[in-house]
Write a protein that holds these residues in place. Structure first.
Motif, short mmCIF file in Angstrom:
data_model
loop_
_atom_site.label_atom_id
_atom_site.label_comp_id
_atom_site.label_asym_id
_atom_site.label_seq_id
_atom_site.Cartn_x
_atom_site.Cartn_y
_atom_site.Cartn_z
N THR A 57 -36.72 10.39 21.70
CA THR A 57 -36.18 10.01 20.38
C THR A 57 -35.65 11.28 19.71
O THR A 57 -36.32 12.32 19.75
N ILE A 58 -34.47 11.17 19.13
CA ILE A 58 -33.86 12.30 18.41
C ILE A 58 -33.70 11.90 16.96
O ILE A 58 -33.03 10.91 16.63
N ASN A 59 -34.36 12.67 16.11
CA ASN A 59 -34.32 12.35 14.68
C ASN A 59 -33.49 13.40 13.94
O ASN A 59 -33.66 14.60 14.16
N ILE A 60 -32.58 12.91 13.10
CA ILE A 60 -31.70 13.82 12.33
C ILE A 60 -32.04 13.63 10.85
O ILE A 60 -31.42 12.81 10.16
N PRO A 61 -33.03 14.35 10.34
CA PRO A 61 -33.43 14.11 8.95
C PRO A 61 -32.44 14.62 7.91
O PRO A 61 -31.76 15.62 8.12
N ASP A 62 -32.42 13.90 6.80
CA ASP A 62 -31.78 14.40 5.59
C ASP A 62 -32.95 14.92 4.74
O ASP A 62 -33.38 14.28 3.78
N THR A 63 -33.43 16.08 5.15
CA THR A 63 -34.70 16.62 4.65
C THR A 63 -34.73 16.79 3.14
O THR A 63 -35.77 16.58 2.50
N VAL A 64 -33.60 17.18 2.55
CA VAL A 64 -33.61 17.44 1.11
C VAL A 64 -32.82 16.38 0.33
O VAL A 64 -32.46 16.60 -0.83
N GLY A 65 -32.56 15.25 0.97
CA GLY A 65 -31.90 14.15 0.28
C GLY A 65 -30.53 14.52 -0.27
O GLY A 65 -30.15 14.10 -1.36
N TYR A 66 -29.78 15.30 0.49
CA TYR A 66 -28.50 15.86 0.04
C TYR A 66 -27.31 15.00 0.48
O TYR A 66 -26.26 15.01 -0.16
N ALA A 67 -27.48 14.26 1.55
CA ALA A 67 -26.34 13.52 2.13
C ALA A 67 -25.93 12.34 1.26
O ALA A 67 -26.70 11.85 0.43
N VAL A 68 -24.70 11.89 1.46
CA VAL A 68 -24.25 10.62 0.87
C VAL A 68 -23.96 9.67 2.04
O VAL A 68 -23.70 10.12 3.16
N PRO A 69 -24.05 8.36 1.77
CA PRO A 69 -24.07 7.42 2.90
C PRO A 69 -22.94 7.55 3.92
O PRO A 69 -23.20 7.60 5.13
N GLU A 70 -21.70 7.61 3.46
CA GLU A 70 -20.59 7.63 4.42
C GLU A 70 -20.69 8.86 5.32
O GLU A 70 -20.49 8.80 6.54
N GLU A 71 -21.02 9.98 4.67
CA GLU A 71 -21.12 11.26 5.39
C GLU A 71 -22.26 11.21 6.42
O GLU A 71 -22.11 11.62 7.58
N TYR A 72 -23.40 10.66 6.00
CA TYR A 72 -24.57 10.66 6.88
C TYR A 72 -24.36 9.70 8.07
O TYR A 72 -24.68 10.04 9.21
N GLY A 73 -23.78 8.54 7.77
CA GLY A 73 -23.48 7.59 8.86
C GLY A 73 -22.53 8.23 9.87
O GLY A 73 -22.69 8.11 11.10
N ALA A 74 -21.53 8.96 9.34
CA ALA A 74 -20.53 9.61 10.22
C ALA A 74 -21.21 10.72 11.03
O ALA A 74 -20.86 10.95 12.20
N LEU A 75 -22.18 11.41 10.42
CA LEU A 75 -22.89 12.48 11.14
C LEU A 75 -23.64 11.91 12.35
O LEU A 75 -23.56 12.43 13.47
N ILE A 76 -24.36 10.82 12.13
CA ILE A 76 -25.12 10.22 13.23
C ILE A 76 -24.15 9.80 14.35
O ILE A 76 -24.37 10.06 15.53
N ARG A 77 -23.07 9.18 13.94
CA ARG A 77 -22.08 8.74 14.94
C ARG A 77 -21.50 9.93 15.69
O ARG A 77 -21.40 9.93 16.92
N ALA A 78 -21.16 11.00 14.94
CA ALA A 78 -20.52 12.16 15.56
C ALA A 78 -21.48 12.84 16.55
O ALA A 78 -21.08 13.24 17.65
N VAL A 79 -22.75 12.97 16.17
CA VAL A 79 -23.71 13.63 17.08
C VAL A 79 -23.85 12.80 18.36
O VAL A 79 -23.85 13.34 19.47
#
Ligand code: KIV
Ligand code: ZN
Length: 391
Positions: free
Chosen positions: A169-191
């Motif tokens: 399992t690979i977990n990509i945390p938003d540790t400091v709650g900085y991301a916004v939804p579109e950006e974070y969804g795109a990050l998971i997809r891109a990785v």
């Protein structure tokens, strides 16, 4: 393994680990076991029971939760340190399903100031820690702490290394709650798209709520291909908390038309779990909290009460029963209308009152509601008895 082509989302609850890291939320062993048993009854897939190297208490909690819980996987958190991993493996020995969850920071800020390590050394630490964990258990999760503020190419290099070393399992945390939804969804997809061996692992999201976006970001991550969501009951967690389990699960259930993913959670257990965690930690749930707040299924305005009496769907998008509540409440107050007042009279057994008596009682009720914040059933009974006595 749950791949993006599957619609099943694994619920990983970290109330006992990240939740307990909330200042003032520490729990004793017996309390942790009660919560773990409730989580298992709810159908949680993975219970993160603690950080075994952090203290003897955490070690014991992971060990005892592992003994008591038989269906859910038990996870123990570790840094990328030999001692942490060996302590976790030891604590997990009696568990039916064991997971070692190891993490290291990957963002430039964390590597430079917190770890004081060069990127190459971090990659080596990922290789060493995940390989060591895999020598102990088959189920290894690796987390990129501060993943959402990590440079994409480096994040992919870290993920590729973790998977090669055996992470499942690979977990990509938003540790400091900085991301916004579109950006974070795109990050998971891109990785997932850029990492050559990404189909060999399940991707996971772990979002903090500093901007109030933890649930929205988690759902965006699922849309981006994550199939594990890390969350806590009542959103308990560091600073502003973690994504709330009950909100994730009910969003997926209620909006299955738009978010076609399933969890294994028996949603009728949600209210009970929320109350248990609140009682044990002493953290009061705010009344307007989604799903589990005292007002989540309560209606005071006359227009809403009238709508509710005609069809509950007018002002409720899920039923109270679906989260384990008996029913919605029509709160009697100064905003209540005649229809709700009549319904309340019926409920209290005053079915045969004539129109004039009801009208007069309603007028007196409104006067009372202007003076008194909460009008209880007893107040209405007293008012009616007085009215009947006058006639
Ligand atoms: O928020 C975070 O990054 C964490 C990790 C340790 C998973 O809690
Ligand atoms: Zn966290």
């Amino acid at each position: 393994m749950t791949h993006p082509s599957s619609d099943r989302v694994i619920i990983f609850d970290t109330t006992l680990r990240d939740g307990e890291q909330s200042p003032g939320a520490s729990m004793n062993l017996e309390e942790k076991i009660r919560i773990a048993q409730t989580l298992e009854e709810m159908g949680v897939d993975v219970i993160e029971a603690g950080f075994p190297a952090a203290s003897n208490g955490d070690f014991e909690a992971v060990r005892e939760v592992g003994r008591v819980v038989r269906n859910a996987t038990i996870a123990g958190l570790c840094r990328a340190h030999r001692n942490d991993i060996e302590r976790a493996a030891e604590a997990l020995k009696g568990a039916a399903r064991q997971r070692i969850h190891t993490f290291i920071s990957t963002s430039p800020l964390h590597m430079k100031y917190k770890l004081q390590m060069e990127p190459d050394a971090v990659v080596q630490a990922i290789w060493d820690s995940v390989s060591l964990a895999r020598n102990h258990v088959e189920d290894v999760e690796w987390s990129a702490e501060d993943g959402s503020r990590t440079e994409l190419d480096f994040l992919c290099r870290c993920v590729e290394t973790a998977i090669k070393a055996g992470a499942t399992t690979i977990n990509i945390p938003d540790t400091v709650g900085y991301a916004v939804p579109e950006e974070y969804g795109a990050l998971i997809r891109a990785v997932r798209e850029k990492t050559p061996n990404s189909d060999q692992a399940i991707f996971s999201v772990h979002c903090h709520n500093d901007l109030g976006l933890a649930v929205a970001n988690s759902l965006a991550g699922v849309a981006g291909g994550a199939r594990q969501v890390e969350c806590t009951i009542n959103g308990l967690g560091e600073r502003a908390g973690n994504a709330a389990l009950e909100e994730i699960v009910m969003a997926l259930r209620t909006r299955a038309d738009y978010l076609p993913y399933k969890t294994g959670i028996k949603t009728e257990t949600i209210t009970r779990a929320s109350r248990l965690v609140s009682t044990i930690t002493g953290f009061v749930v705010q009344p307007n909290k989604a799903i589990v707040g005292a007002n989540a299924f309560a209606h005071e305005s006359g227009i809403h009460q009238d709508g509710m009496l005609k069809h509950a769907g007018t002002y409720e998008i899920m039923t109270p029963e679906s989260v384990g509540l008996n029913r919605s409440t029509l709160v009697m107050g100064k905003h209540s209308g005649r229809a709700a007042f009549r319904a309340k009279l019926k409920e209290l057994g005053y079915e045969d009152m004539g129109d004039n008596a009801v009208n007069e009682a309603f007028r007196r009720f409104k006067d009372l509601a202007d003076r008194k914040k909460d009008v209880f059933d007893e107040d209405i009974i007293a008012l009616i008895d007085d009215e009947v006595g006058r006639q």
